[in-house]
Design a protein around this motif. Structure first.
Motif, PDB file in Angstrom:
ATOM      1  N   THR A   8      32.825  24.349  12.009  1.00  0.00           N
ATOM      2  CA  THR A   8      33.500  24.503  10.722  1.00  0.00           C
ATOM      3  C   THR A   8      34.338  23.267  10.428  1.00  0.00           C
ATOM      4  O   THR A   8      34.650  22.487  11.323  1.00  0.00           O
ATOM      5  N   ASP A   9      34.699  23.133   9.169  1.00  0.00           N
ATOM      6  CA  ASP A   9      35.563  22.031   8.764  1.00  0.00           C
ATOM      7  C   ASP A   9      36.997  22.247   9.241  1.00  0.00           C
ATOM      8  O   ASP A   9      37.677  21.300   9.623  1.00  0.00           O
ATOM      9  N   VAL A  10      37.442  23.493   9.192  1.00  0.00           N
ATOM     10  CA  VAL A  10      38.838  23.796   9.504  1.00  0.00           C
ATOM     11  C   VAL A  10      38.943  25.059  10.349  1.00  0.00           C
ATOM     12  O   VAL A  10      38.239  26.039  10.107  1.00  0.00           O
ATOM     13  N   LEU A  11      39.830  25.016  11.322  1.00  0.00           N
ATOM     14  CA  LEU A  11      40.267  26.206  12.054  1.00  0.00           C
ATOM     15  C   LEU A  11      41.697  26.476  11.607  1.00  0.00           C
ATOM     16  O   LEU A  11      42.583  25.638  11.782  1.00  0.00           O
ATOM     17  N   MET A  12      41.915  27.615  10.982  1.00  0.00           N
ATOM     18  CA  MET A  12      43.242  28.028  10.533  1.00  0.00           C
ATOM     19  C   MET A  12      43.765  29.040  11.553  1.00  0.00           C
ATOM     20  O   MET A  12      43.203  30.115  11.698  1.00  0.00           O
ATOM     21  N   VAL A  13      44.815  28.667  12.279  1.00  0.00           N
ATOM     22  CA  VAL A  13      45.405  29.548  13.275  1.00  0.00           C
ATOM     23  C   VAL A  13      46.597  30.240  12.621  1.00  0.00           C
ATOM     24  O   VAL A  13      47.527  29.585  12.155  1.00  0.00           O
ATOM     25  N   LEU A  14      46.543  31.544  12.562  1.00  0.00           N
ATOM     26  CA  LEU A  14      47.570  32.349  11.911  1.00  0.00           C
ATOM     27  C   LEU A  14      48.308  33.140  12.979  1.00  0.00           C
ATOM     28  O   LEU A  14      47.715  33.984  13.647  1.00  0.00           O
ATOM     29  N   MET A  15      49.592  32.837  13.164  1.00  0.00           N
ATOM     30  CA  MET A  15      50.354  33.468  14.234  1.00  0.00           C
ATOM     31  C   MET A  15      51.622  34.114  13.704  1.00  0.00           C
ATOM     32  O   MET A  15      52.185  33.671  12.706  1.00  0.00           O
ATOM     33  N   ALA A  33      40.698  28.522  -1.369  1.00  0.00           N
ATOM     34  CA  ALA A  33      40.556  27.221  -2.031  1.00  0.00           C
ATOM     35  C   ALA A  33      39.627  26.299  -1.243  1.00  0.00           C
ATOM     36  O   ALA A  33      38.771  25.622  -1.831  1.00  0.00           O
ATOM     37  N   MET A  34      39.750  26.287   0.082  1.00  0.00           N
ATOM     38  CA  MET A  34      38.865  25.446   0.896  1.00  0.00           C
ATOM     39  C   MET A  34      37.413  25.908   0.758  1.00  0.00           C
ATOM     40  O   MET A  34      36.502  25.081   0.647  1.00  0.00           O
ATOM     41  N   LEU A  35      37.200  27.204   0.762  1.00  0.00           N
ATOM     42  CA  LEU A  35      35.845  27.745   0.637  1.00  0.00           C
ATOM     43  C   LEU A  35      35.257  27.458  -0.746  1.00  0.00           C
ATOM     44  O   LEU A  35      34.085  27.098  -0.864  1.00  0.00           O
ATOM     45  N   VAL A  41      35.328  27.509   7.080  1.00  0.00           N
ATOM     46  CA  VAL A  41      36.619  27.818   7.681  1.00  0.00           C
ATOM     47  C   VAL A  41      36.463  28.922   8.711  1.00  0.00           C
ATOM     48  O   VAL A  41      35.727  29.883   8.495  1.00  0.00           O
ATOM     49  N   GLN A  42      37.184  28.773   9.800  1.00  0.00           N
ATOM     50  CA  GLN A  42      37.355  29.890  10.723  1.00  0.00           C
ATOM     51  C   GLN A  42      38.847  30.174  10.812  1.00  0.00           C
ATOM     52  O   GLN A  42      39.672  29.262  10.782  1.00  0.00           O
ATOM     53  N   VAL A  43      39.183  31.443  10.848  1.00  0.00           N
ATOM     54  CA  VAL A  43      40.575  31.864  10.980  1.00  0.00           C
ATOM     55  C   VAL A  43      40.705  32.535  12.342  1.00  0.00           C
ATOM     56  O   VAL A  43      39.880  33.376  12.706  1.00  0.00           O
ATOM     57  N   TRP A  44      41.736  32.158  13.085  1.00  0.00           N
ATOM     58  CA  TRP A  44      42.061  32.799  14.354  1.00  0.00           C
ATOM     59  C   TRP A  44      43.420  33.460  14.168  1.00  0.00           C
ATOM     60  O   TRP A  44      44.413  32.784  13.914  1.00  0.00           O
ATOM     61  N   ALA A  45      43.471  34.778  14.254  1.00  0.00           N
ATOM     62  CA  ALA A  45      44.721  35.522  14.096  1.00  0.00           C
ATOM     63  C   ALA A  45      45.256  35.926  15.467  1.00  0.00           C
ATOM     64  O   ALA A  45      44.522  36.465  16.294  1.00  0.00           O
ATOM     65  N   GLY A 123      38.636  25.934  18.798  1.00  0.00           N
ATOM     66  CA  GLY A 123      39.226  24.648  18.461  1.00  0.00           C
ATOM     67  C   GLY A 123      38.213  23.520  18.538  1.00  0.00           C
ATOM     68  O   GLY A 123      38.178  22.630  17.676  1.00  0.00           O
ATOM     69  N   ALA A 124      37.355  23.556  19.545  1.00  0.00           N
ATOM     70  CA  ALA A 124      36.343  22.513  19.711  1.00  0.00           C
ATOM     71  C   ALA A 124      35.289  22.553  18.613  1.00  0.00           C
ATOM     72  O   ALA A 124      34.684  21.524  18.300  1.00  0.00           O
ATOM     73  N   ALA A 125      35.092  23.715  17.999  1.00  0.00           N
ATOM     74  CA  ALA A 125      34.070  23.868  16.959  1.00  0.00           C
ATOM     75  C   ALA A 125      34.563  23.454  15.572  1.00  0.00           C
ATOM     76  O   ALA A 125      33.800  23.448  14.618  1.00  0.00           O
ATOM     77  N   ALA A 126      35.846  23.111  15.459  1.00  0.00           N
ATOM     78  CA  ALA A 126      36.410  22.755  14.155  1.00  0.00           C
ATOM     79  C   ALA A 126      36.722  21.257  14.074  1.00  0.00           C
ATOM     80  O   ALA A 126      37.185  20.663  15.043  1.00  0.00           O
ATOM     81  N   ALA A 127      36.475  20.686  12.902  1.00  0.00           N
ATOM     82  CA  ALA A 127      36.801  19.275  12.688  1.00  0.00           C
ATOM     83  C   ALA A 127      38.315  19.066  12.619  1.00  0.00           C
ATOM     84  O   ALA A 127      38.823  18.035  13.055  1.00  0.00           O
ATOM     85  N   LYS A 128      39.015  20.040  12.054  1.00  0.00           N
ATOM     86  CA  LYS A 128      40.480  19.961  11.922  1.00  0.00           C
ATOM     87  C   LYS A 128      41.071  21.330  12.246  1.00  0.00           C
ATOM     88  O   LYS A 128      40.442  22.348  11.988  1.00  0.00           O
ATOM     89  N   THR A 129      42.281  21.321  12.761  1.00  0.00           N
ATOM     90  CA  THR A 129      42.977  22.569  13.074  1.00  0.00           C
ATOM     91  C   THR A 129      44.323  22.582  12.360  1.00  0.00           C
ATOM     92  O   THR A 129      45.035  21.588  12.349  1.00  0.00           O
TER      93      THR A 129
END
Length: 135
Positions: A8-15, A33-35, A41-45, A123-129
């Motif tokens: 994915t382009d972005v990993l969004m970590v939501l904590m 907006a990114m989509l 995008v991948q989101v990790w909660a 994290g490794a699968a995303a271009a940006k975190t």
């Protein structure tokens, strides 16, 4: 063996606790907006953010006494709409440990539970975190 994570382009970590601020609304708007601009995008909660997509939330929030006749979508419904609108480009992951620790083990369809040790693969699968919330 953990299942592979799509690139994915972005990993969004939501904590943290999503109810302590406008954090949830900001994250959902940013992800949308990114989509809409063609990103993936991948989101990790983690933490109490795992409760945003728990199956028991249903489609609507509890009724608002000031607007009794109006129905407001739950966060699970909003995430479900995004998953349906952007198949293959949005991936939502929930930390299994945090989810079960907070009684949110059963997640809505389309949300994957992953152990905390799998986070490195995400994290490794995303271009940006990008991390949003508290540590």
């Amino acid at each position: 063996m953990a299942r592979p994570v799509p690139r994915t382009d972005v990993l969004m970590v939501l904590m943290g606790a999503p109810h302590e601020s406008d954090l949830t609304t900001s994250v959902l708007r940013l992800v949308q907006a990114m989509l809409e601009r063609g990103g993936s995008v991948q989101v990790w909660a983690c933490g109490y953010a795992t409760t945003l997509t728990q199956a028991s939330l249903g489609a609507h929030k509890p009724r608002d006494i000031a607007h009794w006749s109006r129905a407001y979508p739950s966060t699970a419904a909003l995430v479900g709409e995004l998953l349906a609108a952007f198949p293959g480009r949005l991936h939502w992951y929930v930390c299994r440990f945090c989810s079960e620790d907070r009684g949110a083990g059963e997640q809505m369809p389309g949300v994957a539970l992953r152990g905390p040790s799998a986070f490195a693969a995400n994290g490794a699968a995303a271009a940006k975190t990008m991390m949003v919330g508290v540590l």
